[in-house]
Design a protein around this motif. Structure first.
Motif, PDB file in Angstrom:
ATOM      1  N   ASP A 121      -1.789  14.158   8.242  1.00  0.00           N
ATOM      2  CA  ASP A 121      -2.919  15.401   8.462  1.00  0.00           C
ATOM      3  C   ASP A 121      -4.073  14.174   9.608  1.00  0.00           C
ATOM      4  O   ASP A 121      -5.023  13.636   9.251  1.00  0.00           O
ATOM      5  CB  ASP A 121      -3.678  15.005   7.366  1.00  0.00           C
ATOM      6  N   GLY A 122      -3.141  14.690  10.581  1.00  0.00           N
ATOM      7  CA  GLY A 122      -4.131  13.440  12.230  1.00  0.00           C
ATOM      8  C   GLY A 122      -3.607  12.368  11.958  1.00  0.00           C
ATOM      9  O   GLY A 122      -2.641  11.920  11.950  1.00  0.00           O
ATOM     10  N   SER A 123      -4.929  11.564  11.929  1.00  0.00           N
ATOM     11  CA  SER A 123      -5.037  10.159  11.454  1.00  0.00           C
ATOM     12  C   SER A 123      -4.458   9.471   9.923  1.00  0.00           C
ATOM     13  O   SER A 123      -4.134   8.707   9.700  1.00  0.00           O
ATOM     14  CB  SER A 123      -5.632   9.206  11.999  1.00  0.00           C
ATOM     15  N   ILE A 124      -4.451  10.881   9.172  1.00  0.00           N
ATOM     16  CA  ILE A 124      -4.115   9.780   7.698  1.00  0.00           C
ATOM     17  C   ILE A 124      -2.782  10.346   7.025  1.00  0.00           C
ATOM     18  O   ILE A 124      -2.516  11.863   7.410  1.00  0.00           O
ATOM     19  CB  ILE A 124      -5.556  10.803   7.133  1.00  0.00           C
ATOM     20  N   TYR A 125      -2.194   9.279   6.534  1.00  0.00           N
ATOM     21  CA  TYR A 125      -0.962  10.258   6.298  1.00  0.00           C
ATOM     22  C   TYR A 125      -0.597   8.731   4.920  1.00  0.00           C
ATOM     23  O   TYR A 125      -1.129   7.885   5.114  1.00  0.00           O
ATOM     24  CB  TYR A 125       0.201   9.303   7.387  1.00  0.00           C
ATOM     25  N   LEU A 126       0.224  10.101   4.263  1.00  0.00           N
ATOM     26  CA  LEU A 126       1.006   9.243   2.845  1.00  0.00           C
ATOM     27  C   LEU A 126       2.213   7.696   3.652  1.00  0.00           C
ATOM     28  O   LEU A 126       2.746   8.501   4.406  1.00  0.00           O
ATOM     29  CB  LEU A 126       1.113   9.723   2.393  1.00  0.00           C
ATOM     30  N   THR A 127       1.662   6.656   2.658  1.00  0.00           N
ATOM     31  CA  THR A 127       2.791   5.855   2.812  1.00  0.00           C
ATOM     32  C   THR A 127       3.454   5.419   1.556  1.00  0.00           C
ATOM     33  O   THR A 127       2.006   5.481   0.547  1.00  0.00           O
ATOM     34  CB  THR A 127       2.468   4.486   3.712  1.00  0.00           C
ATOM     35  N   VAL A 128       4.162   4.842   1.291  1.00  0.00           N
ATOM     36  CA  VAL A 128       4.621   4.225   0.026  1.00  0.00           C
ATOM     37  C   VAL A 128       5.455   2.922  -0.426  1.00  0.00           C
ATOM     38  O   VAL A 128       5.929   2.776   1.199  1.00  0.00           O
ATOM     39  CB  VAL A 128       5.608   5.345  -0.263  1.00  0.00           C
ATOM     40  N   ARG A 129       4.617   2.213  -1.128  1.00  0.00           N
ATOM     41  CA  ARG A 129       5.606   0.634  -0.679  1.00  0.00           C
ATOM     42  C   ARG A 129       6.024   0.199  -2.719  1.00  0.00           C
ATOM     43  O   ARG A 129       5.520   1.221  -2.769  1.00  0.00           O
ATOM     44  CB  ARG A 129       5.195  -0.102  -0.259  1.00  0.00           C
ATOM     45  N   ALA A 130       6.726  -0.627  -2.360  1.00  0.00           N
ATOM     46  CA  ALA A 130       6.919  -1.605  -3.413  1.00  0.00           C
ATOM     47  C   ALA A 130       5.831  -2.324  -4.303  1.00  0.00           C
ATOM     48  O   ALA A 130       5.246  -2.226  -3.800  1.00  0.00           O
ATOM     49  CB  ALA A 130       8.438  -1.632  -2.806  1.00  0.00           C
ATOM     50  N   LEU A 131       6.324  -2.449  -5.267  1.00  0.00           N
ATOM     51  CA  LEU A 131       5.293  -3.454  -5.656  1.00  0.00           C
ATOM     52  C   LEU A 131       5.413  -4.850  -5.694  1.00  0.00           C
ATOM     53  O   LEU A 131       4.375  -5.182  -5.464  1.00  0.00           O
ATOM     54  CB  LEU A 131       5.824  -3.570  -7.160  1.00  0.00           C
ATOM     55  N   ASP A 132       6.537  -5.218  -4.926  1.00  0.00           N
ATOM     56  CA  ASP A 132       5.919  -6.363  -4.457  1.00  0.00           C
ATOM     57  C   ASP A 132       5.843  -6.497  -2.960  1.00  0.00           C
ATOM     58  O   ASP A 132       5.678  -7.330  -1.909  1.00  0.00           O
ATOM     59  CB  ASP A 132       8.034  -6.694  -3.833  1.00  0.00           C
TER      60      ASP A 132
ATOM     61  N   THR B  27       7.255  -4.195  -0.070  1.00  0.00           N
ATOM     62  CA  THR B  27       7.934  -3.762   0.432  1.00  0.00           C
ATOM     63  C   THR B  27       7.612  -2.485   1.488  1.00  0.00           C
ATOM     64  O   THR B  27       7.552  -1.610   0.566  1.00  0.00           O
ATOM     65  CB  THR B  27       9.515  -4.482   0.442  1.00  0.00           C
ATOM     66  N   GLN B  28       7.901  -2.630   2.717  1.00  0.00           N
ATOM     67  CA  GLN B  28       7.229  -0.519   3.295  1.00  0.00           C
ATOM     68  C   GLN B  28       8.618  -0.004   2.358  1.00  0.00           C
ATOM     69  O   GLN B  28       9.427  -0.186   3.516  1.00  0.00           O
ATOM     70  CB  GLN B  28       6.771  -0.666   4.467  1.00  0.00           C
ATOM     71  N   LEU B  29       8.185   0.945   1.427  1.00  0.00           N
ATOM     72  CA  LEU B  29       9.959   2.132   1.570  1.00  0.00           C
ATOM     73  C   LEU B  29       9.581   3.603   2.758  1.00  0.00           C
ATOM     74  O   LEU B  29      10.630   3.884   3.271  1.00  0.00           O
ATOM     75  CB  LEU B  29       9.371   2.322   0.207  1.00  0.00           C
ATOM     76  N   ALA B  30       8.325   3.449   2.411  1.00  0.00           N
ATOM     77  CA  ALA B  30       7.830   4.660   3.944  1.00  0.00           C
ATOM     78  C   ALA B  30       6.814   4.738   4.562  1.00  0.00           C
ATOM     79  O   ALA B  30       5.663   4.400   4.125  1.00  0.00           O
ATOM     80  CB  ALA B  30       7.603   6.136   2.732  1.00  0.00           C
ATOM     81  N   HIS B  31       7.281   5.296   5.736  1.00  0.00           N
ATOM     82  CA  HIS B  31       6.286   5.185   6.658  1.00  0.00           C
ATOM     83  C   HIS B  31       6.325   6.198   7.428  1.00  0.00           C
ATOM     84  O   HIS B  31       7.285   5.845   8.746  1.00  0.00           O
ATOM     85  CB  HIS B  31       5.781   3.528   6.981  1.00  0.00           C
TER      86      HIS B  31
ATOM     87  N   LEU C 183       8.980  -0.862  10.037  1.00  0.00           N
ATOM     88  CA  LEU C 183       7.813  -1.161   9.162  1.00  0.00           C
ATOM     89  C   LEU C 183       8.899  -0.600   8.256  1.00  0.00           C
ATOM     90  O   LEU C 183       8.393  -1.646   7.043  1.00  0.00           O
ATOM     91  CB  LEU C 183       6.450  -0.522   9.230  1.00  0.00           C
ATOM     92  N   ILE C 184       9.387   0.493   8.199  1.00  0.00           N
ATOM     93  CA  ILE C 184      10.387   0.211   6.351  1.00  0.00           C
ATOM     94  C   ILE C 184      11.230  -0.848   6.249  1.00  0.00           C
ATOM     95  O   ILE C 184      12.048  -1.101   7.148  1.00  0.00           O
ATOM     96  CB  ILE C 184      11.139   1.453   7.529  1.00  0.00           C
ATOM     97  N   GLY C 185      11.524  -1.352   4.967  1.00  0.00           N
ATOM     98  CA  GLY C 185      12.019  -2.387   4.407  1.00  0.00           C
ATOM     99  C   GLY C 185      11.564  -3.749   4.798  1.00  0.00           C
ATOM    100  O   GLY C 185      11.698  -4.210   4.443  1.00  0.00           O
ATOM    101  N   LYS C 186      10.349  -3.592   5.786  1.00  0.00           N
ATOM    102  CA  LYS C 186       9.759  -5.019   5.898  1.00  0.00           C
ATOM    103  C   LYS C 186       8.359  -5.253   4.834  1.00  0.00           C
ATOM    104  O   LYS C 186       8.431  -4.200   4.384  1.00  0.00           O
ATOM    105  CB  LYS C 186       8.876  -4.832   6.769  1.00  0.00           C
ATOM    106  N   ASN C 187       8.081  -7.066   4.519  1.00  0.00           N
ATOM    107  CA  ASN C 187       7.496  -6.968   3.482  1.00  0.00           C
ATOM    108  C   ASN C 187       6.554  -7.728   4.775  1.00  0.00           C
ATOM    109  O   ASN C 187       6.386  -8.854   4.661  1.00  0.00           O
ATOM    110  CB  ASN C 187       8.394  -7.996   2.490  1.00  0.00           C
ATOM    111  N   LEU C 188       4.651  -6.738   4.478  1.00  0.00           N
ATOM    112  CA  LEU C 188       3.744  -7.710   5.602  1.00  0.00           C
ATOM    113  C   LEU C 188       3.313  -8.465   4.925  1.00  0.00           C
ATOM    114  O   LEU C 188       1.948  -8.613   5.003  1.00  0.00           O
ATOM    115  CB  LEU C 188       3.663  -6.504   6.640  1.00  0.00           C
ATOM    116  N   VAL C 189       2.957  -8.455   3.048  1.00  0.00           N
ATOM    117  CA  VAL C 189       1.519  -9.667   3.386  1.00  0.00           C
ATOM    118  C   VAL C 189       1.385 -10.071   3.172  1.00  0.00           C
ATOM    119  O   VAL C 189       0.186 -10.083   2.974  1.00  0.00           O
ATOM    120  CB  VAL C 189       2.420  -9.423   0.895  1.00  0.00           C
ATOM    121  N   VAL C 190       2.072 -10.806   4.249  1.00  0.00           N
ATOM    122  CA  VAL C 190       1.782 -12.681   4.265  1.00  0.00           C
ATOM    123  C   VAL C 190       0.309 -12.644   5.657  1.00  0.00           C
ATOM    124  O   VAL C 190       0.075 -13.003   6.102  1.00  0.00           O
ATOM    125  CB  VAL C 190       2.758 -13.276   4.239  1.00  0.00           C
ATOM    126  N   LEU C 191       0.831 -11.419   6.498  1.00  0.00           N
ATOM    127  CA  LEU C 191       0.288 -10.722   7.640  1.00  0.00           C
ATOM    128  C   LEU C 191      -1.457  -9.998   6.738  1.00  0.00           C
ATOM    129  O   LEU C 191      -1.664  -9.213   7.005  1.00  0.00           O
ATOM    130  CB  LEU C 191       1.315 -10.056   8.363  1.00  0.00           C
TER     131      LEU C 191
END
Length: 152
Positions: free
Chosen positions: A62-73, A75-79, A85-93
């Motif tokens: 919805d414009g600049s608002i969008y849904l993302t999904v990540r695993a509990l660790d 890891t980005q599952l959906a963007h 970003l999909i498949g990446k884990n950017l927790v330390v950034l």
């Protein structure tokens, strides 16, 4: 099974009650977007939701608002807007101020289940670092979230 029916009913009521607020209240839009994602996942499963978000289904943008999904660790599952970003884990950034906001989202999702996390992030529309707030909700083994920019 009864628990899922109750959760579905509550989410359905929340989504409907938030709908009139979409245009006027970005925070309500973000919450409703996440609730819509949870309802879709309840009905169709996690893999189907991930596929729909990654295919840029307009139901989850919805414009600049969008849904993302990540695993509990983390890891980005959906963007829907940045497939790199999909498949990446950017927790330390960290964000622009050094805050590990992704870690905070994950930690709070695990302990509280849902909430908001504030941080500063590059707004792709303006190209500037701005305040951002992300609403998140832990459902099963994933975290669904949607963020809003709040300006400088």
């Amino acid at each position: 099974m009864m628990k899922n029916a109750i959760i579905s009913a509550l989410f359905g009521a929340s989504v409907l009650s938030a709908m009139p607020a979409f245009a006027a209240d970005p925070a309500a839009t973000a919450v409703a977007m996440v609730e819509k994602g949870v309802a879709y996942m309840q009905k169709n499963g996690k893999d189907a939701l991930i596929k729909e978000v990654n295919s840029k289904n307009p139901e989850f943008i919805d414009g600049s608002i969008y849904l993302t999904v990540r695993a509990l660790d983390g890891t980005q599952l959906a963007h829907p807007t940045n497939p790199k970003l999909i498949g990446k884990n950017l927790v330390v950034l960290p964000d622009a101020d050094g805050k590990l906001f992704r870690k905070e989202i994950i930690d709070q999702a695990k302990t509280k289940g849902k909430g908001w996390v504030d941080y500063r992030y590059n707004n792709p529309t303006t190209g500037e670092i701005e305040k951002k707030s992300t609403y998140f909700f832990k459902y099963q083994d994933v975290i669904l979230d949607a963020g809003i920019f709040k300006g400088k």
